[in-house]
Design a protein around this motif. Structure first.
Motif, PDB file in Angstrom:
ATOM      1  N   ALA A 147       4.635   4.077   2.422  1.00  0.00           N
ATOM      2  CA  ALA A 147       4.246   2.774   1.911  1.00  0.00           C
ATOM      3  C   ALA A 147       4.232   1.750   3.030  1.00  0.00           C
ATOM      4  O   ALA A 147       4.901   1.913   4.053  1.00  0.00           O
ATOM      5  N   PHE A 148       3.486   0.700   2.808  1.00  0.00           N
ATOM      6  CA  PHE A 148       3.274  -0.363   3.788  1.00  0.00           C
ATOM      7  C   PHE A 148       3.488  -1.691   3.085  1.00  0.00           C
ATOM      8  O   PHE A 148       2.794  -2.014   2.121  1.00  0.00           O
ATOM      9  N   VAL A 152       8.363  -3.372  -2.583  1.00  0.00           N
ATOM     10  CA  VAL A 152       7.785  -2.060  -2.319  1.00  0.00           C
ATOM     11  C   VAL A 152       8.516  -1.023  -3.158  1.00  0.00           C
ATOM     12  O   VAL A 152       9.742  -1.089  -3.318  1.00  0.00           O
ATOM     13  N   SER A 153       7.776  -0.065  -3.684  1.00  0.00           N
ATOM     14  CA  SER A 153       8.366   0.933  -4.560  1.00  0.00           C
ATOM     15  C   SER A 153       7.905   2.332  -4.195  1.00  0.00           C
ATOM     16  O   SER A 153       6.781   2.539  -3.720  1.00  0.00           O
ATOM     17  N   ARG A 154       8.791   3.296  -4.423  1.00  0.00           N
ATOM     18  CA  ARG A 154       8.453   4.712  -4.293  1.00  0.00           C
ATOM     19  C   ARG A 154       7.971   5.300  -5.611  1.00  0.00           C
ATOM     20  O   ARG A 154       7.573   6.463  -5.658  1.00  0.00           O
ATOM     21  N   ASN A 155       8.017   4.512  -6.656  1.00  0.00           N
ATOM     22  CA  ASN A 155       7.632   4.947  -7.984  1.00  0.00           C
ATOM     23  C   ASN A 155       6.140   4.723  -8.186  1.00  0.00           C
ATOM     24  O   ASN A 155       5.670   3.589  -8.084  1.00  0.00           O
ATOM     25  N   ALA A 180      -2.413   0.657  -4.526  1.00  0.00           N
ATOM     26  CA  ALA A 180      -2.047  -0.717  -4.214  1.00  0.00           C
ATOM     27  C   ALA A 180      -1.125  -1.259  -5.292  1.00  0.00           C
ATOM     28  O   ALA A 180      -1.364  -1.054  -6.486  1.00  0.00           O
ATOM     29  N   SER A 181      -0.089  -1.960  -4.857  1.00  0.00           N
ATOM     30  CA  SER A 181       0.906  -2.504  -5.769  1.00  0.00           C
ATOM     31  C   SER A 181       0.963  -4.018  -5.670  1.00  0.00           C
ATOM     32  O   SER A 181       0.997  -4.575  -4.568  1.00  0.00           O
ATOM     33  N   ILE A 192       0.835  -1.183   0.000  1.00  0.00           N
ATOM     34  CA  ILE A 192       0.000   0.000   0.000  1.00  0.00           C
ATOM     35  C   ILE A 192       0.878   1.244   0.000  1.00  0.00           C
ATOM     36  O   ILE A 192       1.812   1.347   0.797  1.00  0.00           O
ATOM     37  N   GLY A 193       0.552   2.162  -0.875  1.00  0.00           N
ATOM     38  CA  GLY A 193       1.290   3.406  -0.944  1.00  0.00           C
ATOM     39  C   GLY A 193       0.385   4.617  -0.813  1.00  0.00           C
ATOM     40  O   GLY A 193      -0.789   4.569  -1.191  1.00  0.00           O
TER      41      GLY A 193
END
Length: 126
Positions: free
Chosen positions: A52-53, A106-109, A100-101, A36-37
């Motif tokens: 992010a989580f 995990v990404s900052r993008n 949601a990814s 989750i971002g």
């Protein structure tokens, strides 16, 4: 199709607090299955990473600009994610989005996130 909906934004004086929420609906969707971002965007600027989580461990990640003031969390029972924002500053003014990814990492993008809400406006006055 999965739909994310943010809420909790508003007009707040500097130094105040807000708690933003993100709920989801859709077939077989659960936040526990996704990273989750939270992102934010102002007119004329690119969407920037906020927090992010990580789905499996619950590890959290924050942009340097919000560390110590923002806290991201997840309520599995309610299938809802949150970001608590304290000590708001005028520069925090933006539209805030949850996402949601399904990526492995995990990404900052923002390009790594497949589901997005429509955003909630946060305005901080001086």
């Amino acid at each position: 199709q999965v739909q994310l909906v943010e809420s909790g934004g508003g007009l707040v004086q500097a130094g105040g607090s807000l708690r933003l929420s993100c709920a989801a609906s859709g077939r077989s969707f659960s936040f526990s299955s996704y990273h989750i971002g939270w992102f934010r965007q102002t007119p004329g600027k690119e969407r920037e990473f906020v927090a992010a989580f990580r789905r499996s461990t619950g590890d959290t990640y924050y942009a340097d600009s919000v560390k110590g003031r923002f806290t991201i969390s997840r309520d599995n029972a309610k299938d809802t994610v949150y970001v608590q924002i304290n000590s708001l500053k005028p520069e925090d003014t933006a539209v805030y989005y949850c996402a949601a990814s399904a990526k492995s990492l995990v990404s900052r993008n923002p390009n790594g996130y497949v589901y997005w809400g429509r955003g909630t406006q946060v305005t901080v006055s001086s």
